[in-house]
Write a protein that holds these residues in place. Structure first.
Motif, PDB file in Angstrom:
ATOM      1  N   ALA A  20       0.845  -1.204   0.000  1.00 28.22           N
ATOM      2  CA  ALA A  20       0.000   0.000   0.000  1.00 28.22           C
ATOM      3  C   ALA A  20       0.877   1.250   0.000  1.00 28.22           C
ATOM      4  CB  ALA A  20      -0.939  -0.004   1.206  1.00 28.22           C
ATOM      5  N   TYR A  21       1.907   1.271   0.834  1.00 28.09           N
ATOM      6  CA  TYR A  21       2.773   2.457   0.861  1.00 28.09           C
ATOM      7  C   TYR A  21       3.539   2.619  -0.446  1.00 28.09           C
ATOM      8  CZ  TYR A  21       1.685   4.443   5.339  1.00 28.09           C
ATOM      9  OH  TYR A  21       1.021   5.086   6.352  1.00 28.09           O
ATOM     10  N   GLU A  22       3.933   1.501  -1.044  1.00 28.36           N
ATOM     11  CA  GLU A  22       4.606   1.600  -2.343  1.00 28.36           C
ATOM     12  C   GLU A  22       3.664   2.289  -3.343  1.00 28.36           C
ATOM     13  OE1 GLU A  22       5.401  -2.221  -4.138  1.00 28.36           O
ATOM     14  OE2 GLU A  22       5.734  -1.205  -6.058  1.00 28.36           O
ATOM     15  N   ALA A  23       2.424   1.889  -3.322  1.00 25.42           N
ATOM     16  CA  ALA A  23       1.457   2.427  -4.290  1.00 25.42           C
ATOM     17  C   ALA A  23       1.129   3.902  -4.026  1.00 25.42           C
ATOM     18  CB  ALA A  23       0.183   1.583  -4.278  1.00 25.42           C
ATOM     19  N   THR A  24       1.300   4.373  -2.791  1.00 24.95           N
ATOM     20  CA  THR A  24       1.019   5.793  -2.542  1.00 24.95           C
ATOM     21  C   THR A  24       1.994   6.677  -3.339  1.00 24.95           C
ATOM     22  OG1 THR A  24       2.474   5.930  -0.600  1.00 24.95           O
ATOM     23  CG2 THR A  24       0.142   5.444  -0.185  1.00 24.95           C
ATOM     24  N   SER A  25       3.172   6.127  -3.667  1.00 25.76           N
ATOM     25  CA  SER A  25       4.166   6.937  -4.382  1.00 25.76           C
ATOM     26  C   SER A  25       3.839   7.051  -5.876  1.00 25.76           C
ATOM     27  CB  SER A  25       5.564   6.338  -4.190  1.00 25.76           C
ATOM     28  OG  SER A  25       5.634   5.106  -4.886  1.00 25.76           O
ATOM     29  N   TRP A  26       2.893   6.253  -6.346  1.00 28.70           N
ATOM     30  CA  TRP A  26       2.518   6.329  -7.767  1.00 28.70           C
ATOM     31  C   TRP A  26       1.667   7.564  -8.054  1.00 28.70           C
ATOM     32  CZ3 TRP A  26       0.255   0.656  -8.022  1.00 28.70           C
ATOM     33  CH2 TRP A  26       1.288  -0.252  -7.730  1.00 28.70           C
ATOM     34  N   ILE A  27       1.067   8.113  -6.990  1.00 30.20           N
ATOM     35  CA  ILE A  27       0.104   9.218  -7.149  1.00 30.20           C
ATOM     36  C   ILE A  27       0.741  10.543  -6.740  1.00 30.20           C
ATOM     37  CG2 ILE A  27      -2.069  10.177  -6.241  1.00 30.20           C
ATOM     38  CD1 ILE A  27      -2.785   7.757  -7.651  1.00 30.20           C
ATOM     39  N   GLN A  28       0.524  11.557  -7.543  1.00 31.08           N
ATOM     40  CA  GLN A  28       1.020  12.887  -7.185  1.00 31.08           C
ATOM     41  C   GLN A  28      -0.099  13.923  -7.305  1.00 31.08           C
ATOM     42  OE1 GLN A  28       3.923  13.195  -5.847  1.00 31.08           O
ATOM     43  NE2 GLN A  28       4.542  11.102  -6.395  1.00 31.08           N
ATOM     44  N   PHE A  29      -0.162  14.838  -6.351  1.00 30.09           N
ATOM     45  CA  PHE A  29      -0.943  16.078  -6.497  1.00 30.09           C
ATOM     46  C   PHE A  29      -0.405  17.079  -5.496  1.00 30.09           C
ATOM     47  CE2 PHE A  29      -3.592  13.195  -3.825  1.00 30.09           C
ATOM     48  CZ  PHE A  29      -3.845  13.976  -2.710  1.00 30.09           C
ATOM     49  N   ASP A  30      -0.567  18.361  -5.779  1.00 28.70           N
ATOM     50  CA  ASP A  30      -0.088  19.400  -4.869  1.00 28.70           C
ATOM     51  C   ASP A  30      -0.791  19.256  -3.518  1.00 28.70           C
ATOM     52  OD1 ASP A  30       1.547  20.439  -6.731  1.00 28.70           O
ATOM     53  OD2 ASP A  30       0.288  22.191  -7.214  1.00 28.70           O
ATOM     54  N   ASN A  31      -0.043  19.467  -2.451  1.00 29.90           N
ATOM     55  CA  ASN A  31      -0.597  19.408  -1.092  1.00 29.90           C
ATOM     56  C   ASN A  31      -1.041  18.002  -0.694  1.00 29.90           C
ATOM     57  OD1 ASN A  31      -0.157  22.120  -1.047  1.00 29.90           O
ATOM     58  ND2 ASN A  31      -2.316  22.680  -1.249  1.00 29.90           N
ATOM     59  N   LYS A  32      -0.473  16.977  -1.354  1.00 25.83           N
ATOM     60  CA  LYS A  32      -0.792  15.585  -0.963  1.00 25.83           C
ATOM     61  C   LYS A  32      -0.304  15.343   0.459  1.00 25.83           C
ATOM     62  CE  LYS A  32       1.418  11.181  -2.058  1.00 25.83           C
ATOM     63  NZ  LYS A  32       2.191  10.432  -3.055  1.00 25.83           N
ATOM     64  N   TYR A  33      -1.184  14.795   1.283  1.00 30.18           N
ATOM     65  CA  TYR A  33      -0.828  14.522   2.679  1.00 30.18           C
ATOM     66  C   TYR A  33      -1.299  13.125   3.056  1.00 30.18           C
ATOM     67  CZ  TYR A  33      -0.915  14.410   7.729  1.00 30.18           C
ATOM     68  OH  TYR A  33      -0.718  14.013   9.029  1.00 30.18           O
ATOM     69  N   MET A  34      -0.454  12.405   3.781  1.00 29.01           N
ATOM     70  CA  MET A  34      -0.898  11.103   4.309  1.00 29.01           C
ATOM     71  C   MET A  34      -0.201  10.839   5.628  1.00 29.01           C
ATOM     72  SD  MET A  34       1.266   8.459   1.956  1.00 29.01           S
ATOM     73  CE  MET A  34       3.039   8.593   1.861  1.00 29.01           C
ATOM     74  N   ARG A  35      -0.751   9.938   6.396  1.00 25.47           N
ATOM     75  CA  ARG A  35      -0.037   9.464   7.578  1.00 25.47           C
ATOM     76  C   ARG A  35       0.975   8.418   7.128  1.00 25.47           C
ATOM     77  NH1 ARG A  35      -3.505   8.413  13.013  1.00 25.47           N
ATOM     78  NH2 ARG A  35      -1.653   7.108  13.353  1.00 25.47           N
ATOM     79  N   ASN A  36       2.138   8.425   7.771  1.00 25.75           N
ATOM     80  CA  ASN A  36       3.175   7.466   7.379  1.00 25.75           C
ATOM     81  C   ASN A  36       3.209   6.247   8.281  1.00 25.75           C
ATOM     82  OD1 ASN A  36       4.550   8.788   5.073  1.00 25.75           O
ATOM     83  ND2 ASN A  36       4.667  10.444   6.581  1.00 25.75           N
ATOM     84  N   ASP A  37       2.242   6.173   9.204  1.00 27.36           N
ATOM     85  CA  ASP A  37       2.285   5.077  10.181  1.00 27.36           C
ATOM     86  C   ASP A  37       0.981   4.280  10.229  1.00 27.36           C
ATOM     87  OD1 ASP A  37       0.629   6.958  11.301  1.00 27.36           O
ATOM     88  OD2 ASP A  37       1.472   6.775  13.316  1.00 27.36           O
ATOM     89  N   ILE A  38       0.275   4.221   9.089  1.00 28.17           N
ATOM     90  CA  ILE A  38      -0.938   3.400   9.066  1.00 28.17           C
ATOM     91  C   ILE A  38      -0.509   1.940   9.283  1.00 28.17           C
ATOM     92  CG2 ILE A  38      -2.879   2.583   7.629  1.00 28.17           C
ATOM     93  CD1 ILE A  38      -3.043   5.587   8.577  1.00 28.17           C
ATOM     94  N   GLY A  39      -1.185   1.290  10.200  1.00 24.91           N
ATOM     95  CA  GLY A  39      -0.840  -0.110  10.490  1.00 24.91           C
ATOM     96  C   GLY A  39       0.329  -0.256  11.443  1.00 24.91           C
ATOM     97  N   HIS A  40       0.680   0.810  12.195  1.00 25.38           N
ATOM     98  CA  HIS A  40       1.807   0.686  13.138  1.00 25.38           C
ATOM     99  C   HIS A  40       1.544  -0.406  14.173  1.00 25.38           C
ATOM    100  CE1 HIS A  40      -0.343   2.954  16.326  1.00 25.38           C
ATOM    101  NE2 HIS A  40      -0.807   3.662  15.332  1.00 25.38           N
ATOM    102  N   ALA A  41       0.274  -0.654  14.455  1.00 25.01           N
ATOM    103  CA  ALA A  41      -0.065  -1.671  15.465  1.00 25.01           C
ATOM    104  C   ALA A  41       0.348  -3.078  15.015  1.00 25.01           C
ATOM    105  CB  ALA A  41      -1.560  -1.638  15.748  1.00 25.01           C
ATOM    106  N   ILE A  42       0.520  -3.248  13.701  1.00 25.97           N
ATOM    107  CA  ILE A  42       0.899  -4.558  13.176  1.00 25.97           C
ATOM    108  C   ILE A  42       2.223  -5.005  13.818  1.00 25.97           C
ATOM    109  CG2 ILE A  42       1.666  -5.767  11.089  1.00 25.97           C
ATOM    110  CD1 ILE A  42      -0.138  -3.756   9.511  1.00 25.97           C
ATOM    111  N   ASP A  43       3.118  -4.044  14.050  1.00 32.13           N
ATOM    112  CA  ASP A  43       4.435  -4.368  14.613  1.00 32.13           C
ATOM    113  C   ASP A  43       4.349  -4.733  16.090  1.00 32.13           C
ATOM    114  OD1 ASP A  43       5.664  -3.669  12.155  1.00 32.13           O
ATOM    115  OD2 ASP A  43       5.410  -1.565  12.697  1.00 32.13           O
TER     116      ASP A  43
END
Ligand code: AMP
Ligand code: GLY
Length: 423
Positions: free
Chosen positions: A398-421
């Motif tokens: 999923a995180y790899e695929a987030t890099s395929w998309i671009q738009f100005d002011n794109k924002y995401m959390r970088n720790d979705i699924g942190h509980a998995i660890d």
């Protein structure tokens, strides 16, 4: 079969995608839809609260089944309007959707039928609420009674904060009429899990579990949002916990609604907290979750139309729900500034990278088609979703695929699924 889906967010895109895979479906319409849904359905510019216009459309276009996505029309009684006109519709009636529409109703139901939840009091008067707070322990949770776009919950650490909260909900009407009444409840700690279930008024069949990330920023900081990402299944929702919930939460909730003359048909969403004293209900919703749907439906093996028809016809006992033995993660790409103020109209590139890929999905939430191409049109813009053989793989994909998309002011959390660890 011709199907109409009411709504226009990421949840509705995921529902439309799943409906499109059904053997029995020939045409899909969506009102109002969005630029992603438009690629698989005919979008019609009718608002979700325009019940008569929606029903007129269903009659005129010989729609066989209408599926309602969002909470507002369900709580407002869209299902009753459709049924009165003899139209087939998937969702709870107004008298059952109240389980989401009024937190006071939901809490009273749980108390009456011994369904585990946080202890609470209900207030329709700010002075009495403040007096109650004077002798309460902190942190404490304040909830506006009615619908508030998922934002009517305040967790208060001090008496001062809580008094401010009562003022903002009940006197300043920060959430409008939703704050005419409020619930004050005990603060619980533990893992949160979302369990969605198909219901036919009598029977309830739960889907695989999921976990949402409600806060805007990494580390679960920042403001509450509609949901910044999800994963499924939850590694904390064990077989033992599921068995407990089936016996003490899901089954009793169905029975309680029936006993109250409010038989529930549609999707019941149980927001649970896995506390030290066992699972407890945080909230009920009367619909699919957003963005839970984006990770649950890609893992579902059944033909969704068969399951929905069984719900409407009261024969869910003949269905066996099946899910892939894999995992899914959804990362929401939002407009910077969400859930407060943000800009719209930014051109989105990279969407075509998802075409013809079986385990990657880009579910549109706030997008619009313009002459310049597809542009951002909301706070939550896209739900980038991937499956994988396990949660770690799904998250990586999923995180790899987030890099395929671009738009100005794109924002995401970088720790979705942190509980998995931590599982
Ligand atoms: P709700 O809209 O009721 O799901 O509440 C939104 C979020 O507030 C939940 O997902 C929880 O993170 C938090 N929350 C709600 N009720 C409680 C509670 N009693 N104790 C702790 N956190 C809560
Ligand atoms: N993701 C939480 C909700 O749909 O209410």
């Amino acid at each position: 079969m011709k199907v109409l889906i009411v709504g226009g967010g990421g949840r509705e895109h995921a529902i439309a995608w799943k409906v499109a895979k059904s053997k029995s479906v020939s045409e899909i319409y969506c009102a109002p839809g969005n630029a992603g849904i438009e690629q698989i359905a005919t979008c019609v510019p009718i608002g979700v609260m325009e019940f008569e216009k929606l029903a007129d459309f269903a009659v005129k276009n010989q729609i066989d089944l209408t599926i309602i996505g969002p909470d507002d029309p369900l709580v407002g009684g869209i299902v009753d309007v459709f049924e009165e006109r003899g139209l087939r519709v998937f969702g709870p009636r107004k008298n059952a959707a109240i389980i989401e529409g009024s937190k006071a109703f939901a809490k009273e139901l749980m108390k009456k039928y011994n369904i585990p939840t946080a202890s609470y009091e209900t207030f329709d008067n700010a002075d009495e609420a403040e007096a109650y707070l004077e002798q309460s322990k902190f942190p404490i949770v304040l909830k506006a009674d009615g619908l508030a776009l998922g934002k009517g919950v305040l967790i208060c650490n001090t008496l001062e904060e809580a008094k401010e909260g009562v003022k903002s909900i009940m006197l300043d009407k920060h959430f409008g009429a939703a704050g005419n009444k409020m619930v004050i409840e005990e603060f619980m700690t533990g893992r949160e899990v979302s369990v969605l279930a198909f219901c036919d008024g009598t029977n309830i069949l739960t889907m695989t579990s999921a976990q949402d990330h409600k806060r805007a920023k990494d580390g679960d900081q920042g403001l509450n949002t509609g949901g910044m990402g999800t994963f499924s299944p939850s590694p904390f929702y064990t077989k033992e916990i599921d068995a407990f919930c089936q016996e003490h939460i899901y089954r009793p909730t169905m029975d309680a609604m029936k006993a109250e003359g409010r038989a529930f048909t549609g999707i019941l969403f149980c927001g649970l907290m896995l506390t030290e004293d066992g699972p407890k209900v945080l909230e009920y919703n009367a619909r699919f979750g957003d963005p839970e749907t984006q990770v649950v439906l890609p893992r579902m093996k059944n033909d969704i139309m068969e399951v929905m028809e069984a719900c409407i016809d009261g024969r869910l006992d003949q269905i066996k729900l099946e899910f892939e033995d894999n995992a899914a993660v959804c990362v929401v790409l939002a407009s910077a500034g969400y859930p407060e103020s943000y800009e719209k109209g930014k051109v989105i590139s990279g969407l075509e990278a998802f075409q013809d890929k079986d385990s990657y999905f880009v579910f549109h939430a706030g997008t619009k088609k313009t002459e310049e191409g597809i542009v951002t049109n909301g706070g939550r813009v896209l739900g980038v979703t991937a499956t994988g053989s396990n949660l770690l793989m799904a998250r990586q994909n999923a995180y790899e695929a987030t890099s395929w998309i671009q738009f100005d002011n794109k924002y995401m959390r970088n720790d979705i699924g942190h509980a998995i660890d931590e599982a």
